[in-house]
Motif scaffolding. Structure first.
Motif, PDB file in Angstrom:
ATOM      1  N   PHE A   7       0.719   4.256  87.772  1.00  0.00           N
ATOM      2  CA  PHE A   7       1.309   3.225  88.037  1.00  0.00           C
ATOM      3  C   PHE A   7       2.935   3.090  88.036  1.00  0.00           C
ATOM      4  O   PHE A   7       3.581   2.152  88.054  1.00  0.00           O
ATOM      5  CB  PHE A   7       0.796   3.166  86.344  1.00  0.00           C
ATOM      6  CG  PHE A   7       1.118   1.409  85.566  1.00  0.00           C
ATOM      7  CD1 PHE A   7       0.012   0.622  86.447  1.00  0.00           C
ATOM      8  CD2 PHE A   7       1.773   1.190  85.273  1.00  0.00           C
ATOM      9  CE1 PHE A   7      -0.100  -0.800  85.857  1.00  0.00           C
ATOM     10  CE2 PHE A   7       2.812  -0.458  84.554  1.00  0.00           C
ATOM     11  CZ  PHE A   7       1.439  -1.218  85.258  1.00  0.00           C
ATOM     12  N   CYS A   8       3.212   4.298  87.861  1.00  0.00           N
ATOM     13  CA  CYS A   8       5.007   4.055  87.425  1.00  0.00           C
ATOM     14  C   CYS A   8       5.191   3.958  89.398  1.00  0.00           C
ATOM     15  O   CYS A   8       6.418   3.319  89.124  1.00  0.00           O
ATOM     16  CB  CYS A   8       5.689   5.058  86.894  1.00  0.00           C
ATOM     17  SG  CYS A   8       5.279   5.131  84.936  1.00  0.00           S
ATOM     18  N   ALA A  13       7.958   0.917  93.269  1.00  0.00           N
ATOM     19  CA  ALA A  13       7.764   0.668  94.736  1.00  0.00           C
ATOM     20  C   ALA A  13       8.065  -0.641  94.478  1.00  0.00           C
ATOM     21  O   ALA A  13       8.972  -1.836  95.049  1.00  0.00           O
ATOM     22  CB  ALA A  13       6.584   0.570  95.409  1.00  0.00           C
ATOM     23  N   ALA A  14       7.487  -1.840  93.572  1.00  0.00           N
ATOM     24  CA  ALA A  14       7.748  -3.323  93.051  1.00  0.00           C
ATOM     25  C   ALA A  14       9.054  -3.349  93.110  1.00  0.00           C
ATOM     26  O   ALA A  14       9.928  -4.005  93.407  1.00  0.00           O
ATOM     27  CB  ALA A  14       6.871  -3.781  91.705  1.00  0.00           C
ATOM     28  N   CYS A  15       9.887  -2.947  92.446  1.00  0.00           N
ATOM     29  CA  CYS A  15      11.286  -2.860  92.340  1.00  0.00           C
ATOM     30  C   CYS A  15      11.786  -2.639  92.900  1.00  0.00           C
ATOM     31  O   CYS A  15      12.568  -3.445  93.641  1.00  0.00           O
ATOM     32  CB  CYS A  15      11.926  -1.560  91.535  1.00  0.00           C
ATOM     33  SG  CYS A  15      11.342  -1.675  89.313  1.00  0.00           S
ATOM     34  N   TYR A  16      11.610  -1.944  94.226  1.00  0.00           N
ATOM     35  CA  TYR A  16      12.277  -2.330  95.507  1.00  0.00           C
ATOM     36  C   TYR A  16      12.099  -2.986  96.321  1.00  0.00           C
ATOM     37  O   TYR A  16      12.788  -3.486  96.584  1.00  0.00           O
ATOM     38  CB  TYR A  16      11.655  -1.173  96.173  1.00  0.00           C
ATOM     39  CG  TYR A  16      13.175  -0.532  97.723  1.00  0.00           C
ATOM     40  CD1 TYR A  16      13.578  -0.150  97.317  1.00  0.00           C
ATOM     41  CD2 TYR A  16      11.877  -1.021  99.005  1.00  0.00           C
ATOM     42  CE1 TYR A  16      13.747   0.331  99.063  1.00  0.00           C
ATOM     43  CE2 TYR A  16      12.101  -0.918 100.501  1.00  0.00           C
ATOM     44  CZ  TYR A  16      13.123  -0.087  99.885  1.00  0.00           C
ATOM     45  OH  TYR A  16      14.142   0.604 101.348  1.00  0.00           O
ATOM     46  N   CYS A  17      10.767  -3.429  96.266  1.00  0.00           N
ATOM     47  CA  CYS A  17      10.556  -4.484  96.664  1.00  0.00           C
ATOM     48  C   CYS A  17      11.828  -5.995  96.377  1.00  0.00           C
ATOM     49  O   CYS A  17      12.123  -6.567  96.409  1.00  0.00           O
ATOM     50  CB  CYS A  17       8.848  -5.281  96.805  1.00  0.00           C
ATOM     51  SG  CYS A  17       8.045  -3.786  98.117  1.00  0.00           S
ATOM     52  N   PRO A  25       5.622  -7.952  96.164  1.00  0.00           N
ATOM     53  CA  PRO A  25       4.106  -7.988  97.093  1.00  0.00           C
ATOM     54  C   PRO A  25       2.998  -8.026  96.150  1.00  0.00           C
ATOM     55  O   PRO A  25       2.866  -7.166  95.417  1.00  0.00           O
ATOM     56  CB  PRO A  25       4.074  -7.278  98.021  1.00  0.00           C
ATOM     57  CG  PRO A  25       5.308  -6.393  97.956  1.00  0.00           C
ATOM     58  CD  PRO A  25       5.838  -6.483  96.464  1.00  0.00           C
ATOM     59  N   ASN A  26       2.275  -9.321  96.451  1.00  0.00           N
ATOM     60  CA  ASN A  26       0.812  -8.876  95.902  1.00  0.00           C
ATOM     61  C   ASN A  26       0.224  -7.914  96.053  1.00  0.00           C
ATOM     62  O   ASN A  26      -0.563  -7.547  94.526  1.00  0.00           O
ATOM     63  CB  ASN A  26      -0.042  -9.906  96.347  1.00  0.00           C
ATOM     64  CG  ASN A  26       0.340 -11.949  95.703  1.00  0.00           C
ATOM     65  OD1 ASN A  26       1.039 -11.710  94.191  1.00  0.00           O
ATOM     66  ND2 ASN A  26       0.219 -12.593  96.270  1.00  0.00           N
ATOM     67  N   LEU A 154      13.130  -9.488  87.412  1.00  0.00           N
ATOM     68  CA  LEU A 154      12.832  -7.826  86.279  1.00  0.00           C
ATOM     69  C   LEU A 154      11.700  -7.575  86.496  1.00  0.00           C
ATOM     70  O   LEU A 154      11.627  -6.034  84.981  1.00  0.00           O
ATOM     71  CB  LEU A 154      11.870  -9.364  85.626  1.00  0.00           C
ATOM     72  CG  LEU A 154      12.752 -10.725  84.320  1.00  0.00           C
ATOM     73  CD1 LEU A 154      12.031 -12.009  84.336  1.00  0.00           C
ATOM     74  CD2 LEU A 154      14.000 -10.179  83.613  1.00  0.00           C
ATOM     75  N   SER A 155      11.816  -7.060  87.123  1.00  0.00           N
ATOM     76  CA  SER A 155      11.130  -5.778  87.972  1.00  0.00           C
ATOM     77  C   SER A 155      11.834  -4.353  87.276  1.00  0.00           C
ATOM     78  O   SER A 155      10.985  -3.210  86.606  1.00  0.00           O
ATOM     79  CB  SER A 155      10.438  -5.619  88.804  1.00  0.00           C
ATOM     80  OG  SER A 155      12.397  -5.068  89.943  1.00  0.00           O
ATOM     81  N   GLY A 156      13.436  -4.276  87.285  1.00  0.00           N
ATOM     82  CA  GLY A 156      13.495  -3.217  86.835  1.00  0.00           C
ATOM     83  C   GLY A 156      13.848  -2.980  85.503  1.00  0.00           C
ATOM     84  O   GLY A 156      13.460  -1.860  84.646  1.00  0.00           O
ATOM     85  N   PRO A 157      13.732  -4.428  84.603  1.00  0.00           N
ATOM     86  CA  PRO A 157      13.764  -3.975  83.292  1.00  0.00           C
ATOM     87  C   PRO A 157      12.885  -3.382  82.753  1.00  0.00           C
ATOM     88  O   PRO A 157      12.329  -2.928  81.865  1.00  0.00           O
ATOM     89  CB  PRO A 157      14.340  -5.503  82.406  1.00  0.00           C
ATOM     90  CG  PRO A 157      15.323  -5.675  83.714  1.00  0.00           C
ATOM     91  CD  PRO A 157      14.666  -5.327  84.904  1.00  0.00           C
TER      92      PRO A 157
END
Length: 170
Positions: A7-8, A13-17, A25-26, A154-157
């Motif tokens: 999950f992390c 990866a979500a943070c990178y995008c 991405p969905n 907000l992905s980083g926080p």
């Protein structure tokens, strides 16, 4: 623990995008949701998976109005939802608070860097006054200046808040 590590990695990866393309991405959101549901199923059976899904939907529903007025992106709402689904219910609002506190600190640093604190505070005050007087919401940046220096991913926080939870800080 393997599922939380996966999950992390997906959250990273979500943070990178998010930071690179300003979009999550969905397929990453779906992979995170699936990872969370499977993990909760393995930990507590069908009821655990059901609670996970309910928490995801609850948090997404609570944060959806913020998306509708343009203060957060759709990916941020979905990211908060899928991450909250993996947490114990009593930790969800602490997780959201810590995430938003980290985001606020980053915002203050950006205000200082770009020297636009007064301008942004003035716009926020005008927006809130307009909403109060009219009794209806409008898009937050409908009549304001939308520039890259005021956008915040907000992905980083969210990642930092989750890591603080996993590290036992709260």
């Amino acid at each position: 623990m393997k599922f939380l590590a996966a999950f992390c990695v997906l959250l990273l990866a979500a943070c990178y995008c998010d930071y690179r393309k300003k979009k999550i991405p969905n397929y990453l959101i779906a992979a995170m949701a699936l990872t969370g549901v499977v993990w909760r199923f393995l930990m507590a059976g069908v009821s655990g998976a059901a609670v996970c899904v309910l928490q995801m939907v609850l948090i997404g529903s609570i944060l959806y109005p913020l998306f509708k007025i343009g203060t957060v992106g759709a990916g941020d709402v979905k990211l908060f939802g899928v991450t909250a689904g993996c947490l114990p219910f009593e930790k969800i609002f602490v997780f959201i608070f810590i995430s938003l506190l980290i985001a606020a600190i980053i915002s203050l640093v950006k205000f200082w860097k770009y020297g636009n604190f007064r301008e942004r505070l003035h716009y926020l005050t005008e927006y809130l006054t307009d909403v109060w007087k009219s009794g209806s919401f409008r898009l937050y940046l409908e009549n304001g200046v939308d520039s890259p220096d005021i956008r915040l991913c907000l992905s980083g926080p969210v990642l930092l808040s989750l890591l603080l939870y996993l590290g036992g800080v709260y």
